[in-house]
Structure formats: C-alpha cells, structure tokens
Enzyme design. Structure first.
Site, PDB file in Angstrom:
ATOM      1  CB  SER A   1      16.413   3.478  -2.539  1.00  0.00           C
ATOM      2  OG  SER A   1      16.220   3.173  -1.023  1.00  0.00           O
TER       3      SER A   1
ATOM      4  CE  LYS B   1      22.141  -3.567  -8.683  1.00  0.00           C
ATOM      5  NZ  LYS B   1      23.230  -4.220  -7.591  1.00  0.00           N
TER       6      LYS B   1
ATOM      7  CD  GLU C   1      17.668  -5.866   1.750  1.00  0.00           C
ATOM      8  OE1 GLU C   1      17.038  -5.776   2.793  1.00  0.00           O
ATOM      9  OE2 GLU C   1      18.043  -4.861   1.182  1.00  0.00           O
TER      10      GLU C   1
ATOM     11  NE  ARG D   1      18.207   1.323   2.457  1.00  0.00           N
ATOM     12  CZ  ARG D   1      18.615   0.879   1.027  1.00  0.00           C
ATOM     13  NH1 ARG D   1      19.070   1.539   0.433  1.00  0.00           N
ATOM     14  NH2 ARG D   1      18.292  -0.354   0.752  1.00  0.00           N
TER      15      ARG D   1
ATOM     16  CE  LYS E   1       9.312  -2.575  -4.424  1.00  0.00           C
ATOM     17  NZ  LYS E   1       8.540  -2.027  -3.637  1.00  0.00           N
TER      18      LYS E   1
ATOM     19  CE  LYS F   1      13.246  -3.796  -3.607  1.00  0.00           C
ATOM     20  NZ  LYS F   1      12.801  -3.926  -2.283  1.00  0.00           N
TER      21      LYS F   1
ATOM     22  CB  ALA G   1      -0.867  -0.007   1.173  1.00  0.00           C
TER      23      ALA G   1
ATOM     24  CG  ASP H   1       6.232  -0.354  -2.610  1.00  0.00           C
ATOM     25  OD1 ASP H   1       6.975   0.328  -1.769  1.00  0.00           O
ATOM     26  OD2 ASP H   1       6.517  -1.651  -2.198  1.00  0.00           O
TER      27      ASP H   1
END
Length: 668
Positions: free
Chosen positions: A83, A290, A177, A143, A314, A122, A36, A38
């Site tokens: 990001s 990328k 991550e 980060r 996404k 991701k 939501a 995003d």
C-alpha cells in the site's frame, strides 16, 4: 501529549482501526466511511512517529489489509502488493520529496534530484494482480494482506475488459483495481429497488463482494471493470513506459496519468484533479505520486509496509475525526439556544473546521456527545459541519453526560429559558423573536455600530411589523417603493433611509463586528478583534488559543465569540451580507499617533458625545477602556466626572487631561 496518554490513545485507535479493517476488507462491510477511517489512521501514524518506541508489529500501520477469506485458494505473491503512505497537504508532498532526495544523495542515486514525477488518479476498488504465461491469463489474485491473496481467476475471467490473451511471451504480471463505474452502480441499485431488494451501499464494497462470490455468474452480472495501474513484469525503466506498455497489451488505465519535471506542477495537477474528479466515471479519493525512474524507485526500498518512492495524496475528505474540546450554547436572533461543539481544528472538504452544530438538546442526548469525545464530523454542502457519530470506544475516562439546562444556567445566568411544548429548541423566556430582532436591528444601525440614519426604534418597529425586514440582511433588500408603501413614510424619507443603508455597505471592520452584537464583545474588543484578524473571514475561523492571546479576551469572551461564529444562522447572515455587497474595510491602526496608548473618558464633553470622542481616539490608534488600571495612559475629564475613577487615577499616579487637552491630543 505525554507518553502515558499517547499509549492509551494509540491502543484505542488500533482497536478501532482493526475492527474497521476487518469489517471492510474481510467481510465487505463498512462500520464508518473510508474518509473517517483514514483520519484515524493518520492520527495513529503521527502518534507513532512521535513515540516510535510504541510501534508494535500488529499495529494497523504495519500491515496492508485484512486476511484472505477461506473460501478461495490462498496464493503467495511473488512480490508483495504494498500500500502507499497517505499525505494530506502540499507541505507533506514537499517533505516527501525532500526526504527522498536526501536519501538519494546518501545512497549515491544519481545527483540526488528527482528528475520526473509520475502521477495518476487513485481508483477506489479491489486491488488485484493478473498473471499471464506466454500470452494466456493464468491466474488472478486479490491483494489479501499483501503477502497472501485469494485466487479469484474464474470471477475475473468474466470481466469484459480483462484480456484473456495478450501479445507477450514469458511471464507478465499486471496489477490494477476492480471497480464498478458510478453509472453502472446507479443502474444496479435501480434494479435492486424494483425487485424489492436492499440497495447496495457503495461501488467499492459491491466490487469486492462480487469478486468474492463462489458463483462466477454473480460477478458476470455486476458490470465489473479492471483498471490497470502497474506492470510488475516485465520491469520497464519508468512508470510512464509501464503504462504505455499496459495500453499496448490491451489493458484499460484511468487515462489520467501524467509526467511532471517539478513538484510545483504536481501540486497544480492535484488541484486540477480535485476539481475534475466528480466528473470521472469511477470513484476516487486521491492521486498517486511516484518517482518515475523505476531504478531509483526500487533502490529507495520500503519503509515498514510502504514504498519510499510513492505516496497517495488524499483529496479533502467530506468526513474526518476530531475531538470535542467544549460545548457552548449560542443565542440566535430569534432567542433560540443552539449548542455548538468546539473542536480540535481539522480539515474537512478542503477547509479547516473548528466547530460543529449539535442542533438541540435532543440531538446531544441522542448522540451522547461529551466534552473529550472523539467524533466523526461531516460536511455535505452544509455551511456548518455536523457531528455524525461519537466513537465511544475512544472515550476518555471520567467524562460526564452534557447537562443542557445546567449549561444554560452557567453560560447565561441572567436569562431564563423555556422549551415550548412540541418544540425541540430552548428559547429565551418572555421575549418574542420579533422583539429580539428589533433590538438587534436598532443596535446594528446605532451610532456605536454602523450609524444608519433613520433606523431608530419607531422606524425599525414599523419595518419589522410590516414583514419587510425579517433579518439584518433584509435591510439591504429594501427599496424606496417598499418603504414608502407604509403609512409612516413619505417617498423622501424612504429615499433617505435607502441611501443611508447603501452608505453603510463599506463600514470599518471594527464597527461591523460591533454591529453584529456578539455577546460580551463591546466597541473596544471589536477594535482588538479587527486589528488581530483583519477580516470577518479570518475572525470566523479563529481558534480559542488565538482569541485568548488578545488583551481584551478572556475565557468567557472567547467562548462567546466561538459560539457566535459557529451558529449556523450567524454564518448564513455573514454570507448573505457579503452577497448583498456589504464589505467591511480593515483600517490598520498599528502605526498611528496614539497606538499603544490607553485612555478613559469620564464625565460629559461639551463639543462631542461620548461615543464620538471614543471613536476619535480609536481612529488615532488608541485603546479606550472603561476602568482605570496601571496601563492607563491618561484619564480624560469632562463635566461631572466619576469620583471613583478620579480617585483611582490619583492613587495610581495616572495623569488627567481636561477638554482642552483632549482636543489638543486628537489634533483639533
């Protein structure tokens, strides 16, 4: 959207996103789902692109994440932890490629063609940078806001898959991550429950919260894992080489990284990972793309706070935000009045959503949903999406509470409704659900609709009263034995009914639309809808704008169609009929002898019934209406025609045809 309206919308979006970001990234709390959030951010980005003069330095689009907590030492990153910009469609991926290749030409970077794309899943965790000096782990930094992070070295040292020593001299910086695998998360929550403690909300928040504990023993007990995704130093020539080096040094990566020469193959990989991701051990919400060549990647630079050379695709979200355009009420086959929110179209879980169920008056009151509101909608296996929450901070001025009873009076002035004691649903007063079902079945089987022989009033009543048919779909579940078991039917008559039902499985699409009994949709409007959309699937996804463009559809008819298509019972009915083998056939009448011509029949024809005669005309492409207008091609006169229609035709100079002329017209 006008500039003034956009400015107000942007201000409210920023406030809401900043509030979400603070809770999510600083306090490790979620005020809404990431999907939501995003969606809101994507809307903000689009508005700022449309009105770039409204961009301000403090906009959520101009920074990476929240501020670091004070309880850890702050560390400035030598290179910002940036990001990635989000993309949500194939078109946006292709646009990203086009823009970069154009920029490569301008900057004389090779021949202006991206030779290789590097992709990876991701991961959804806490981003962290690991610094090694002459082979030993020296520092781990979160980060933070991308420029300043937090020193969490002692906690990261407890993560089993983080090497404390690597075989590489000099300075090495690895980014990745920190995640908790789904299996470990489930086991941790099981322990929480057994201990009488509140279960953790989600793996991402638990990972972040664990790393930010002052006591390293807490992090040690959380089964954290570090998944590397970048090697900053040493700077190798491609991202693929960097990943190979990471694995050589003993770091774990996702195992999903690949290199592709063409963007079409990248798009295939997106589809593969979207299908495959549920089986991955960690949570993911997208795929990173990328430019593999790091020289080109770095030369393209950064725009705002994101690199030009990479994007994050996404995957279709289970949740999204959109605005409520209207609230309409649908009357189902049982007489229940079900409210439906008509929405600005939005993609949720891979499909375009334009309506959401509001269930009943109590649910509308609980949510306080109003026309004009921005809402979070979700799809979790439901056929019709649901409204999860109203974002009241984005509510426009002047909205009014939805008055359910007033809406019923306005939308159905000829009907009375009641809410039986102990129920939450309003129903049509004075008519039982069986009565409404019988009438629906009779109409479905009538000559105007599918013309199923043997399903007249008496037989329909017998089938419903015996409990053999509880919905239209149940017609296609009948067999000779079931029907013949009723006293009214012999085996031969039962066989005829079953054969007639079987023969109705491939009806003309227009006839099928008619048979469904959508309020305000008559035979001619059904033809118009069939020609415009070509299938039930496309009709069920029609927008209000598309409907209003059609000649037979005004606001009332459009709202009725939208409400019918959004009613969960109706959606299930169409799905059931499809599963049972009912396949409406589209008959294109756009290039037939009478296409573009309009006729009216008045009076009784000797050789044909009215419905049969109208069907003949429509089968040749004609439009058949009930009133004379300037656009009428001819008035067809049978015996005892209507005086009013004849007088109006004469007044407008509309020609008339007798029965002989009619048969000549249809080629008989």
């Amino acid at each position: 959207m006008e500039r003034a309206e956009a400015e107000k919308r942007i201000k409210k979006l920023r406030e809401l996103i900043n509030d979400y970001r603070y809770h999510y990234h600083v306090l490790d709390e979620s005020t809404m789902s990431e999907a939501a959030a995003d969606s809101l951010k994507h809307e903000l980005v689009e508005l700022e692109q449309q009105f770039p003069e409204l961009i301000t330095p403090d906009s959520p689009t101009q920074r990476v994440a929240g501020k670091p907590l004070d309880k850890f030492t702050k560390v400035t990153h030598a290179r910002r932890m940036i990001s990635l910009a989000d993309v949500f469609s194939e078109a946006e991926v292709r646009d990203w490629v086009h823009v970069n290749e154009k920029l490569m030409v301008e900057r004389k970077l090779g021949d202006g063609v991206i030779r290789e794309f590097f992709t990876d899943i991701k991961m959804d965790g806490l981003a962290c940078a690991l610094h090694y000096q002459n082979g030993l782990l020296e520092r781990a930094v979160t980060r933070g806001d991308g420029i300043v992070g937090e020193d969490v070295t002692m906690n990261v040292r407890t993560i089993e898959n983080v090497p404390l020593r690597i075989n590489e001299l000099g300075h090495v910086e690895v980014r990745g991550e920190i995640v908790i695998f789904k299996k470990d998360f489930a086991e941790l929550n099981e322990k929480q429950k057994k201990a009488g403690e509140k279960p953790f909300a989600n793996p991402r928040n638990l990972a972040a919260g664990s790393i930010r504990q002052l006591d390293p023993r807490v992090a040690a007990g959380r089964r954290l894992k570090f998944m590397a995704y970048d090697l900053v130093e040493p700077n190798l020539s491609t991202h693929a080489e960097a990943y190979r080096k990471l694995r050589e040094l003993g770091f774990r990566t996702s195992g999903e990284d690949k290199v592709f020469a063409q963007v079409k193959d990248v798009l295939v990989e997106i589809e593969r990972l979207d299908d495959y991701r549920q089986g991955l051990p960690f949570n993911t919400d997208g795929m990173v793309i990328k430019i593999n060549d790091r020289t080109v990647y770095n030369a393209l630079g950064i725009v705002g706070k994101t690199p030009r050379g990479a994007v994050a695709f996404k995957f279709p979200a289970e949740e999204s935000t959109t605005r409520v355009r209207d609230i309409v009420i649908s009357i189902g086959r049982t007489g229940a009045a079900t409210p439906v929110a008509i929405l600005d179209p939005v993609v949720v879980a891979g499909s375009t959503v334009q309506h959401a169920s509001l269930h009943n008056a109590d649910e509308i009151k609980r949510l306080d949903v109003r026309v004009g509101d921005t809402v979070i909608i979700y799809k979790a296996g439901d056929i019709i999406p649901q409204v999860k929450e109203v974002l009241t901070s984005l509510r426009p001025e002047g909205t009014k509470k939805f008055d359910y009873q007033e809406a019923l009076k306005k939308q159905y002035p000829e009907l009375e409704f009641e809410r039986p004691e102990g129920e939450v649903v309003y129903r049509v007063k004075g008519e039982s659900s069986d009565f409404i079902l019988k009438r629906a079945l009779e109409y479905y089987a009538s000559k105007a609709a599918l013309g199923i022989d043997g399903l007249g009033e008496k037989n329909v009543e017998a089938l419903v009263d015996a409990g053999l048919v509880k919905s239209i779909a149940d017609l296609y579940r009948l067999d000779v034995k079931k029907i013949a078991s009723l006293s009214r039917f012999a085996k031969l008559s039962a066989r005829k009914i079953v054969d007639a039902i079987e023969a109705s499985k491939r009806p003309p699409l227009a006839k099928f639309i008619t048979a469904l009994g959508i309020r305000h949709v008559g035979t001619q409007t059904a033809v118009t809808l069939a020609q415009a959309f070509g299938s039930m699937e496309k009709l069920m996804q029609a927008t209000e704008e598309e409907l209003l463009k059609l000649p037979d559809v005004g606001q009332i008819v459009a709202e009725s169609i939208l409400a019918w298509c959004a009613d969960e019972d109706n959606v299930k009915l169409v799905a059931e009929l499809t599963e049972l083998g009912v396949e409406p056939v589209f008959e294109d009448v756009s290039d037939l002898p009478l296409t573009g011509k309009s006729y009216i029949i008045s009076g009784t024809l000797e050789g044909l019934g009215r419905e049969e005669a109208e069907d003949k005309l429509r089968s040749l492409g004609a439009t058949v209406t009930s009133s004379v207008t300037k656009g009428t091609t001819a008035l067809i006169l049978g015996q005892k025609p209507g005086k009013g229609k004849l007088e109006k035709a004469e007044k407008l100079g509309i020609p008339t045809l007798d029965e002989v002329g009619f048969h000549r017209l249809i080629g008989e």
